[in-house]
Design a protein around this motif. Structure first.
Motif, short mmCIF file in Angstrom:
data_model
loop_
_atom_site.label_atom_id
_atom_site.label_comp_id
_atom_site.label_asym_id
_atom_site.label_seq_id
_atom_site.Cartn_x
_atom_site.Cartn_y
_atom_site.Cartn_z
N SER A 166 -3.79 -25.66 22.71
CA SER A 166 -3.53 -24.27 21.58
C SER A 166 -4.82 -23.55 21.56
O SER A 166 -5.48 -24.02 20.96
CB SER A 166 -2.83 -24.91 21.01
OG SER A 166 -1.86 -26.02 21.29
N GLN A 167 -4.34 -22.32 21.35
CA GLN A 167 -4.91 -20.84 21.15
C GLN A 167 -4.96 -21.29 19.51
O GLN A 167 -4.19 -21.70 19.53
CB GLN A 167 -4.60 -20.02 21.95
CG GLN A 167 -5.04 -19.99 23.72
CD GLN A 167 -6.51 -20.70 23.75
OE1 GLN A 167 -7.22 -20.11 23.19
NE2 GLN A 167 -6.74 -20.90 24.96
N PRO A 168 -5.99 -20.92 18.99
CA PRO A 168 -5.79 -20.36 17.39
C PRO A 168 -4.59 -19.21 18.05
O PRO A 168 -4.41 -18.11 18.40
CB PRO A 168 -7.06 -19.71 17.29
CG PRO A 168 -7.70 -18.96 18.42
CD PRO A 168 -7.38 -20.37 19.43
N PRO A 169 -4.30 -19.08 16.22
CA PRO A 169 -3.49 -17.88 16.62
C PRO A 169 -3.70 -16.94 15.97
O PRO A 169 -4.88 -16.45 15.82
CB PRO A 169 -2.88 -18.52 14.28
CG PRO A 169 -3.25 -19.92 14.60
CD PRO A 169 -4.26 -20.53 15.48
N LEU A 170 -2.78 -15.68 16.82
CA LEU A 170 -2.95 -14.24 16.48
C LEU A 170 -2.59 -13.47 15.23
O LEU A 170 -1.31 -13.42 15.47
CB LEU A 170 -3.36 -13.92 18.06
CG LEU A 170 -3.47 -12.37 17.77
CD1 LEU A 170 -5.39 -11.90 17.57
CD2 LEU A 170 -3.16 -11.99 19.18
#
Length: 257
Positions: free
Chosen positions: A89-93
């Motif tokens: 998963s990508q880091p939160p934005l």
């Protein structure tokens, strides 16, 4: 010693002993002689050794498997077929930050059952039909937005003993559907529907029941006493706060929504 009596000469041969001196020594103990195995013994030991080898190999396999399952027994041993989960998963934005000046005065928890059916005319249900029973659980908050207090909404008496406050009417937040408490109770699909899922699965197929659940919970919150409870709780909070500041009479009114 040498025979010519010269003591300075090195010894050139061992002295002779009388022949009868060996007879005075005690007889050595008799040693058992191992007899060779017969054909019967060899035939019995062959299968026994094979059985021991098989049992030993099986015990080793069991120990290895247990070692991979028991945590901390053999940390360096790992099961090559163990299931592994990789989180890519990508880091939160962070998209925006908003200052909140709302007072949440009441909260309602609701549950609704959605029975959604989709079919086609003149087509049997066992061929083309979709019916879903969905149990949705959601939360709605009733709040008062203090940032919308108009100028002149707070009026203090001349003697400073009473105050009147006019607040905006309580509002309802969007329905927050609880995914952990919501679930599909039953689902019925036709033969062609199930066959279509094999070739093209629709990940948004249940979005419609989620949307209907949120809409019905929002409508139920508006028809409930949630807004009246928010008015009473906000009034009670302000009365206690302002009386602690020295006001004897506190009047709180609300504008029409």
């Amino acid at each position: 010693m040498s025979r010519n009596g010269d003591v300075n000469q090195p010894t050139r041969e061992f002295p002779e002993y009388p022949a009868d001196s060996a007879s005075t020594d005690p007889a050595p103990a008799a040693r058992p002689v191992a007899e060779p195995d017969g054909p019967d013994d060899a035939g019995r030991r062959g299968p026994a050794r094979g059985l021991l080898l098989v049992l030993g190999a099986a015990a080793l396999v069991v120990v290895v498997l247990l070692g991979t399952q028991v945590t901390g027994l053999w940390p360096s041993w790992r099961n090559p077929f163990a299931q592994e989960t990789t989180d890519r998963s990508q880091p939160p934005l962070l998209k925006s930050i908003r200052d909140l000046s709302r007072y949440v005065a009441a909260e309602g928890n609701f549950q609704v059952v959605v029975d959604l059916e989709t079919d086609r005319k003149y087509v049997p249900d066992f061929l083309l039909n979709e019916r879903t029973l969905f149990v949705g659980a959601g939360r709605v908050e009733a709040y008062v937005d203090f940032s919308k207090i108009a100028e002149g909404a707070v009026v203090e008496s001349a003697d400073g003993k009473s105050v009147e406050i006019t607040l905006p009417a309580p509002q309802m937040s969007d329905t927050n559907l609880d995914i952990e408490k919501s679930y599909v109770f039953a689902e019925k699909r036709g033969l062609l529907n199930r066959l279509g899922d094999v070739f093209a699965d629709d990940p948004n197929r249940q979005r419609e029941v989620y949307r209907l659940a949120e809409e019905r919970i929002t409508a139920a919150a508006r028809d409930s006493e949630l807004a009246a409870r928010a008015e009473a709780n906000t009034r009670k909070m302000l009365e206690g706060l302002l009386r602690s500041l020295g006001y004897q009479t506190v009047t709180v009114t609300y504008t029409k929504p």
